[in-house]
Design an enzyme around this catalytic site. Sequence first.
Site, PDB file in Angstrom:
ATOM      1  N   ILE A  97       0.827  -1.206   0.000  1.00 11.46           N
ATOM      2  CA  ILE A  97       0.000   0.000   0.000  1.00 11.46           C
ATOM      3  C   ILE A  97       0.860   1.254   0.000  1.00 11.46           C
ATOM      4  O   ILE A  97       0.590   2.213  -0.726  1.00 11.46           O
ATOM      5  CB  ILE A  97      -0.945  -0.001   1.219  1.00 11.46           C
ATOM      6  CG1 ILE A  97      -1.991  -1.114   1.081  1.00 11.46           C
ATOM      7  CG2 ILE A  97      -1.645   1.348   1.352  1.00 11.46           C
ATOM      8  CD1 ILE A  97      -2.895  -1.263   2.288  1.00 11.46           C
ATOM      9  N   LYS A 124      16.176  -1.327  -2.450  1.00 12.12           N
ATOM     10  CA  LYS A 124      15.310  -2.096  -3.344  1.00 12.12           C
ATOM     11  C   LYS A 124      14.110  -1.271  -3.777  1.00 12.12           C
ATOM     12  O   LYS A 124      13.725  -1.264  -4.955  1.00 12.12           O
ATOM     13  CB  LYS A 124      14.839  -3.377  -2.653  1.00 12.12           C
ATOM     14  CG  LYS A 124      13.990  -4.273  -3.534  1.00 12.12           C
ATOM     15  CD  LYS A 124      13.607  -5.562  -2.805  1.00 12.12           C
ATOM     16  CE  LYS A 124      12.733  -6.445  -3.698  1.00 12.12           C
ATOM     17  NZ  LYS A 124      12.361  -7.715  -2.989  1.00 12.12           N
ATOM     18  N   ASN A 169       1.950   4.902   7.161  1.00  9.52           N
ATOM     19  CA  ASN A 169       1.662   3.559   6.671  1.00  9.52           C
ATOM     20  C   ASN A 169       2.524   2.485   7.329  1.00  9.52           C
ATOM     21  O   ASN A 169       2.185   1.301   7.270  1.00  9.52           O
ATOM     22  CB  ASN A 169       1.860   3.499   5.158  1.00  9.52           C
ATOM     23  CG  ASN A 169       1.583   2.138   4.585  1.00  9.52           C
ATOM     24  OD1 ASN A 169       0.453   1.656   4.597  1.00  9.52           O
ATOM     25  ND2 ASN A 169       2.619   1.470   4.083  1.00  9.52           N
ATOM     26  N   SER A 221      -6.900  -0.469   9.650  1.00  5.88           N
ATOM     27  CA  SER A 221      -7.156  -1.769   9.044  1.00  5.88           C
ATOM     28  C   SER A 221      -8.605  -2.167   9.273  1.00  5.88           C
ATOM     29  O   SER A 221      -9.240  -1.736  10.254  1.00  5.88           O
ATOM     30  CB  SER A 221      -6.232  -2.835   9.641  1.00  5.88           C
ATOM     31  OG  SER A 221      -6.632  -4.133   9.259  1.00  5.88           O
ATOM     32  N   TYR A 234      -2.823  -6.747  17.095  1.00  8.92           N
ATOM     33  CA  TYR A 234      -2.908  -6.032  15.816  1.00  8.92           C
ATOM     34  C   TYR A 234      -4.252  -5.308  15.686  1.00  8.92           C
ATOM     35  O   TYR A 234      -4.304  -4.110  15.390  1.00  8.92           O
ATOM     36  CB  TYR A 234      -2.720  -6.999  14.659  1.00  8.92           C
ATOM     37  CG  TYR A 234      -2.770  -6.348  13.294  1.00  8.92           C
ATOM     38  CD1 TYR A 234      -1.650  -5.714  12.776  1.00  8.92           C
ATOM     39  CD2 TYR A 234      -3.936  -6.354  12.536  1.00  8.92           C
ATOM     40  CE1 TYR A 234      -1.687  -5.096  11.534  1.00  8.92           C
ATOM     41  CE2 TYR A 234      -3.988  -5.749  11.290  1.00  8.92           C
ATOM     42  CZ  TYR A 234      -2.862  -5.130  10.794  1.00  8.92           C
ATOM     43  OH  TYR A 234      -2.910  -4.521   9.561  1.00  8.92           O
ATOM     44  N   LYS A 238      -4.911  -1.202  15.710  1.00 10.49           N
ATOM     45  CA  LYS A 238      -5.548  -0.582  14.552  1.00 10.49           C
ATOM     46  C   LYS A 238      -6.854   0.101  14.950  1.00 10.49           C
ATOM     47  O   LYS A 238      -7.243   1.118  14.349  1.00 10.49           O
ATOM     48  CB  LYS A 238      -5.797  -1.617  13.464  1.00 10.49           C
ATOM     49  CG  LYS A 238      -4.514  -2.137  12.810  1.00 10.49           C
ATOM     50  CD  LYS A 238      -3.747  -1.016  12.114  1.00 10.49           C
ATOM     51  CE  LYS A 238      -2.536  -1.536  11.357  1.00 10.49           C
ATOM     52  NZ  LYS A 238      -1.836  -0.474  10.591  1.00 10.49           N
ATOM     53  N   ILE A 267      -4.178  -7.558   1.975  1.00 11.21           N
ATOM     54  CA  ILE A 267      -3.674  -7.516   0.603  1.00 11.21           C
ATOM     55  C   ILE A 267      -2.592  -8.585   0.460  1.00 11.21           C
ATOM     56  O   ILE A 267      -1.987  -9.013   1.446  1.00 11.21           O
ATOM     57  CB  ILE A 267      -3.101  -6.143   0.227  1.00 11.21           C
ATOM     58  CG1 ILE A 267      -1.882  -5.792   1.109  1.00 11.21           C
ATOM     59  CG2 ILE A 267      -4.158  -5.059   0.342  1.00 11.21           C
ATOM     60  CD1 ILE A 267      -1.121  -4.597   0.616  1.00 11.21           C
TER      61      ILE A 267
END
Length: 268
Positions: A97, A124, A169, A221, A234, A238, A267
């Site tokens: 994202i 990268k 993010n 989320s 988690y 969130k 995702i």
Amino acid sequence: ISFFAFYKKYLHFRKLYFKIASEINAKDDQFENAQFISNDFGMWGFSDIGKLQDNGKISAEFIPGDKAVEQYLRMNILDSFSLNGKVALVTGASHGIGFAMAEALSEAGAKVAFCCSRESSRDKAAANYKAKGVDALGFVCDVTDEDQVKAMVAEIKEKLGSVDILVNNAGMFFFKELDCDDVPRVEKMMTLHMSTVTKLCLLFGEDMKRRGCGYILIVSSMAAKLPTPGIAVYSATKAYLKSFGKSLYFEMKPYGVGVTTVCPAAIA
């Protein structure tokens, strides 16, 4: 229409497109008998045959196929607004994202900076951005470390200018029922998702308030609304972001600063 409102519409429309495409038959590149309207967020829907509806108005012919949809949306992004001259910082933007948001911000004309926690990830990502034609300034920065963040902010300001758009993010994830051995990474997740985001919003928000403009995006989320076994911490962290972002929106609005919290699903 703001950039992030449009981006939310884009993501939601893609989901609807694949759902509808799997449920109805296509003929001669047109959907037949499609009468689907989405009221979830007041966003995209179908009306009549093969037409795209936006807020009650048929705005374009819809040609099935992801490339056609993407081309249509990209054209209308640039027609709707411009971020020329704006500076955006995206945390956790080496992939997924964050990478997509940084790419979209650049396409809209913003000068983009991004940060990763590891040098290998930064390098990268920089190569991937270059391959996409995106000019992005990368940093190695542990956003939980205030000194590193302040050093990064100073360098961004020197090279690009003051940050106008902050995308929070950066995050982490693990799936496991908790036990005492998980305390170290539980603490790390709580710090990264809650304390760090709060501090970043305050740090950049104060500067935005002084200038009377700016935009903060907080990535929460869907798990904030759907706590399940295996993601206890988690989903809780969130949920904090979802609540914090909503309150911060009201606090920042009088100063001309926008705040949006998004709750994407999983995702690949």
